[in-house]
Design a protein around this motif. Structure first.
Motif, PDB file in Angstrom:
ATOM      1  N   PRO A 172       0.824  -1.213   0.000  1.00 49.69           N
ATOM      2  CA  PRO A 172       0.000   0.000   0.000  1.00 49.69           C
ATOM      3  C   PRO A 172       0.856   1.260   0.000  1.00 49.69           C
ATOM      4  N   ALA A 173       0.560   2.168  -0.930  1.00 49.69           N
ATOM      5  CA  ALA A 173       1.330   3.419  -1.034  1.00 49.69           C
ATOM      6  C   ALA A 173       0.478   4.509  -1.651  1.00 49.69           C
ATOM      7  N   GLY A 174      -0.784   4.582  -1.247  1.00 46.66           N
ATOM      8  CA  GLY A 174      -1.655   5.616  -1.789  1.00 46.66           C
ATOM      9  C   GLY A 174      -1.853   5.430  -3.280  1.00 46.66           C
ATOM     10  N   HIS A 175      -1.571   6.488  -4.044  1.00 49.70           N
ATOM     11  CA  HIS A 175      -1.771   6.419  -5.489  1.00 49.70           C
ATOM     12  C   HIS A 175      -0.494   6.052  -6.231  1.00 49.70           C
ATOM     13  N   ALA A 176       0.529   5.546  -5.495  1.00 49.30           N
ATOM     14  CA  ALA A 176       1.787   5.143  -6.126  1.00 49.30           C
ATOM     15  C   ALA A 176       1.893   3.617  -6.167  1.00 49.30           C
ATOM     16  N   LEU A 177       2.753   3.110  -7.047  1.00 48.74           N
ATOM     17  CA  LEU A 177       3.080   1.689  -7.087  1.00 48.74           C
ATOM     18  C   LEU A 177       4.404   1.508  -6.348  1.00 48.74           C
ATOM     19  N   ALA A 178       4.321   0.996  -5.120  1.00 48.66           N
ATOM     20  CA  ALA A 178       5.516   0.686  -4.338  1.00 48.66           C
ATOM     21  C   ALA A 178       5.536  -0.818  -4.101  1.00 48.66           C
ATOM     22  N   VAL A 179       6.731  -1.366  -3.949  1.00 51.22           N
ATOM     23  CA  VAL A 179       6.860  -2.821  -3.865  1.00 51.22           C
ATOM     24  C   VAL A 179       7.573  -3.237  -2.587  1.00 51.22           C
ATOM     25  N   ASP A 180       7.331  -4.483  -2.200  1.00 55.93           N
ATOM     26  CA  ASP A 180       8.131  -5.136  -1.169  1.00 55.93           C
ATOM     27  C   ASP A 180       9.452  -5.484  -1.838  1.00 55.93           C
ATOM     28  N   ARG A 181      10.505  -4.743  -1.532  1.00 57.31           N
ATOM     29  CA  ARG A 181      11.734  -4.864  -2.315  1.00 57.31           C
ATOM     30  C   ARG A 181      12.370  -6.248  -2.214  1.00 57.31           C
ATOM     31  N   VAL A 182      12.239  -6.922  -1.067  1.00 55.43           N
ATOM     32  CA  VAL A 182      12.821  -8.262  -0.921  1.00 55.43           C
ATOM     33  C   VAL A 182      12.087  -9.262  -1.801  1.00 55.43           C
ATOM     34  N   GLU A 183      10.759  -9.242  -1.744  1.00 60.74           N
ATOM     35  CA  GLU A 183       9.966 -10.164  -2.558  1.00 60.74           C
ATOM     36  C   GLU A 183      10.100  -9.836  -4.041  1.00 60.74           C
ATOM     37  N   PHE A 184      10.203  -8.566  -4.367  1.00 56.66           N
ATOM     38  CA  PHE A 184      10.393  -8.142  -5.757  1.00 56.66           C
ATOM     39  C   PHE A 184      11.654  -8.772  -6.333  1.00 56.66           C
ATOM     40  N   SER A 185      12.767  -8.649  -5.623  1.00 60.73           N
ATOM     41  CA  SER A 185      14.022  -9.239  -6.094  1.00 60.73           C
ATOM     42  C   SER A 185      13.938 -10.758  -6.161  1.00 60.73           C
ATOM     43  N   ARG A 186      13.317 -11.358  -5.152  1.00 65.08           N
ATOM     44  CA  ARG A 186      13.215 -12.819  -5.117  1.00 65.08           C
ATOM     45  C   ARG A 186      12.479 -13.351  -6.336  1.00 65.08           C
ATOM     46  N   ARG A 187      11.399 -12.666  -6.720  1.00 63.36           N
ATOM     47  CA  ARG A 187      10.610 -13.158  -7.863  1.00 63.36           C
ATOM     48  C   ARG A 187      11.325 -12.910  -9.193  1.00 63.36           C
ATOM     49  N   ILE A 188      12.107 -11.843  -9.280  1.00 61.89           N
ATOM     50  CA  ILE A 188      12.904 -11.633 -10.496  1.00 61.89           C
ATOM     51  C   ILE A 188      13.914 -12.773 -10.642  1.00 61.89           C
ATOM     52  N   GLU A 189      14.580 -13.095  -9.530  1.00 59.74           N
ATOM     53  CA  GLU A 189      15.539 -14.203  -9.534  1.00 59.74           C
ATOM     54  C   GLU A 189      14.864 -15.493  -9.972  1.00 59.74           C
ATOM     55  N   ARG A 200       2.447  10.920  17.850  1.00 58.50           N
ATOM     56  CA  ARG A 200       2.952  12.201  17.346  1.00 58.50           C
ATOM     57  C   ARG A 200       2.701  12.370  15.852  1.00 58.50           C
ATOM     58  N   VAL A 201       2.246  11.319  15.177  1.00 54.96           N
ATOM     59  CA  VAL A 201       2.123  11.350  13.718  1.00 54.96           C
ATOM     60  C   VAL A 201       0.698  10.988  13.311  1.00 54.96           C
ATOM     61  N   TYR A 202       0.428  11.020  12.015  1.00 58.20           N
ATOM     62  CA  TYR A 202      -0.905  10.623  11.537  1.00 58.20           C
ATOM     63  C   TYR A 202      -0.796  10.061  10.121  1.00 58.20           C
ATOM     64  N   PHE A 203      -1.757   9.197   9.772  1.00 56.28           N
ATOM     65  CA  PHE A 203      -1.810   8.615   8.438  1.00 56.28           C
ATOM     66  C   PHE A 203      -2.643   9.515   7.525  1.00 56.28           C
ATOM     67  N   ALA A 204      -2.128   9.757   6.322  1.00 58.14           N
ATOM     68  CA  ALA A 204      -2.879  10.539   5.334  1.00 58.14           C
ATOM     69  C   ALA A 204      -2.183  10.431   3.991  1.00 58.14           C
ATOM     70  N   ALA A 205      -2.964  10.575   2.935  1.00 60.53           N
ATOM     71  CA  ALA A 205      -2.427  10.720   1.582  1.00 60.53           C
ATOM     72  C   ALA A 205      -2.671  12.164   1.156  1.00 60.53           C
ATOM     73  N   ARG A 206      -1.750  12.706   0.384  1.00 59.07           N
ATOM     74  CA  ARG A 206      -1.886  14.104  -0.020  1.00 59.07           C
ATOM     75  C   ARG A 206      -3.174  14.301  -0.801  1.00 59.07           C
ATOM     76  N   TRP A 207      -3.941  15.305  -0.396  1.00 59.08           N
ATOM     77  CA  TRP A 207      -5.248  15.622  -0.986  1.00 59.08           C
ATOM     78  C   TRP A 207      -6.214  14.437  -0.897  1.00 59.08           C
ATOM     79  N   ASP A 208      -5.921  13.494   0.018  1.00 59.29           N
ATOM     80  CA  ASP A 208      -6.777  12.317   0.212  1.00 59.29           C
ATOM     81  C   ASP A 208      -6.880  11.452  -1.035  1.00 59.29           C
ATOM     82  N   LYS A 209      -5.848  11.504  -1.889  1.00 59.30           N
ATOM     83  CA  LYS A 209      -5.826  10.657  -3.082  1.00 59.30           C
ATOM     84  C   LYS A 209      -5.396   9.247  -2.692  1.00 59.30           C
TER      85      LYS A 209
END
Length: 446
Positions: free
Chosen positions: A92-109, A178-187
């Motif tokens: 999950p990364a809002g409106h972006a495509l972000a990956v689990d970098r370990v699993e990403f590399s493992r599946r490429i291999e 001290r922090v909060y969850f939000a996506a910019r402009w609620d996108k």
């Protein structure tokens, strides 16, 4: 039909898998390896795995009718293997495509191991044969020996600048009250942790940053940063509000506890599906580790942060593509040698994968005794290639995909349609139609 691919980052594996899918035998070389149980790595890599993401884990926006989305949409329609893996390993990364970098590399291999037409060689390549169909995708950390060989065959001085890596923090060490969850402009979904600053907190952080001690430069270093990936201390030196208009921009990040935007904010993005670590978005830097620990703990919510990785700077080598490459990514003077990935002058994960995909296609046609059919300028892929092959060689710098690179709409249509979003929707619609036509022609000529 045999092809040699040099580099096991993003462009190399994509090129190898594309060429293999088209019937070619591929020898894939990667210099990172284990020797007697000891890893031999580059200054930026931490593993010997294919497709290791050394900086952010984001492949940028998935919002329709944006330039990064458009490029990925073309790649999906062509059948990019690495982009398919990215979709399968998304976090999950809002409106972006972000990956689990370990699993990403493992599946490429795993994909490479499962392809019988690909042979992997864990060794450094130091020479290029102009009679052998070769894709150079050795990346921004091309070895000195191969760099000298590229210089020899091109007869042109290639350039170097420095790219940077953002810090990563343990999730359990974040002070969540001290922090909060939000996506910019609620996108999209609220997947980003936001660390809000008051003006006093921002001023204290900025003063500490401006007085921080940088990591020691080596004698041969010339810090010529990529303008779109500047270290935070360089941005801060340009003015007290520069960070507030850059990686600490608070606009659109409404704090649900106050109903207002903070004075400034740092965003944290998930590193993996377990959500046990987060990276500090846009917080690459060239400070000593002790200084980073001191200064980054001035960020609200990170007072007791445990850092899994500190920010770093690493060398990024690339050729002067406008002076050297044709529209099918071949050296004009050595047409059996192609370049892909960051060394070709593209910037970014998606762009590197895209150029590797094209290089694999073009090399497969060359190996079959046919001429490549370059992707047209009217596509996003073609616009990216057009930029790196037609820019002014004197002032050439790597580029990400942006709308500025695409073919503009006709002037009368731009005047008629005032709404920017509608213009971009039409532009994307036309671009995808041009891509579909070219892609159909590839299938007919396969």
């Amino acid at each position: 039909m045999k092809i040699r691919v040099i580099g096991g980052g993003l462009a190399g594996p994509e090129a190898a898998l594309t060429a293999a899918r088209l019937g070619c035998e591929v020898d894939l070389y990667e210099m990172r390896r284990m020797v007697n149980g000891t890893p031999h790595l580059t200054p930026a890599h931490q593993t010997t795995e294919f497709g290791e993401l050394v900086c952010s884990n984001s492949l940028k926006s998935e919002s329709p009718n944006t330039a990064p989305w458009l490029l990925k949409e073309e790649m999906r329609r062509f059948g990019s293997v690495l982009l398919k893996i990215a979709d399968e390993t998304a976090v999950p990364a809002g409106h972006a495509l972000a990956v689990d970098r370990v699993e990403f590399s493992r599946r490429i291999e795993a994909a490479i191991e499962a392809e019988p037409r690909i042979r992997v060689f864990r060794k450094e390549v130091t020479s290029l044969d102009s009679d052998e169909c070769t894709i150079v995708a050795s990346g921004p950390l091309t070895s000195n020996a191969l760099s000298q060989e590229i210089l020899r065959i091109t007869g042109s001085q290639h350039l170097a600048f420095y790219d940077s890596i953002s810090p990563i923090v343990e999730a359990d060490s974040i002070e969540m009250e001290r922090v909060y969850f939000a996506a910019r402009w609620d996108k999209g979904t609220a997947d980003y942790i936001n660390c809000p600053f008051t003006r006093e907190e921002y001023d204290r952080f900025l003063d500490a940053l401006l007085s921080a001690e940088a990591a020691q430069e080596k004698e041969w270093e010339k810090l010529d940063y990529f303008e779109s990936c500047l270290p935070i201390e360089v941005l801060a030196s340009r003015g007290r509000d520069t960070l507030r208009f850059g990686p600490m921009k608070p606009v659109g990040l409404t704090d649900p506890r106050t109903g207002k935007w903070p004075y400034a904010a740092v965003q944290l993005r998930k590193e993996n599906l377990r959500a046990d670590s987060y990276n500090l978005v846009g917080f690459q830097n060239h400070l000593k580790y002790g200084e980073q620990a001191r200064i980054l703990r001035l960020i609200p919510g990170l007072e007791n942060a445990k850092f899994l990785r500190y920010g770093q700077i690493h060398r990024n080598t690339y050729i002067c593509a406008p002076a050297l490459l044709d529209e099918s990514l071949r050296l004009r003077q050595q047409p059996n040698i192609l370049f892909a990935g960051q060394i070709s002058g593209v910037e970014g994960y998606t762009e590197s994968i895209a150029s590797g995909m094209l290089a694999g296609l073009y090399a497969a046609r060359l190996a079959a005794g046919a001429e490549p059919i370059p992707v047209p300028r009217s596509t996003a892929l073609g616009s990216l290639v057009h930029y790196i092959t037609h820019s002014d060689a004197k002032d050439f710098q790597p580029a990400n995909i942006t709308f500025d690179l695409l073919e503009p709409l006709e002037e009368d249509l731009r005047k008629k349609i005032r709404d920017k979003k509608e213009r971009r929707r039409i532009q994307c619609e036309r671009t995808l139609a041009a891509f579909d036509a070219w892609n159909a022609a590839q299938l007919q000529n396969a």
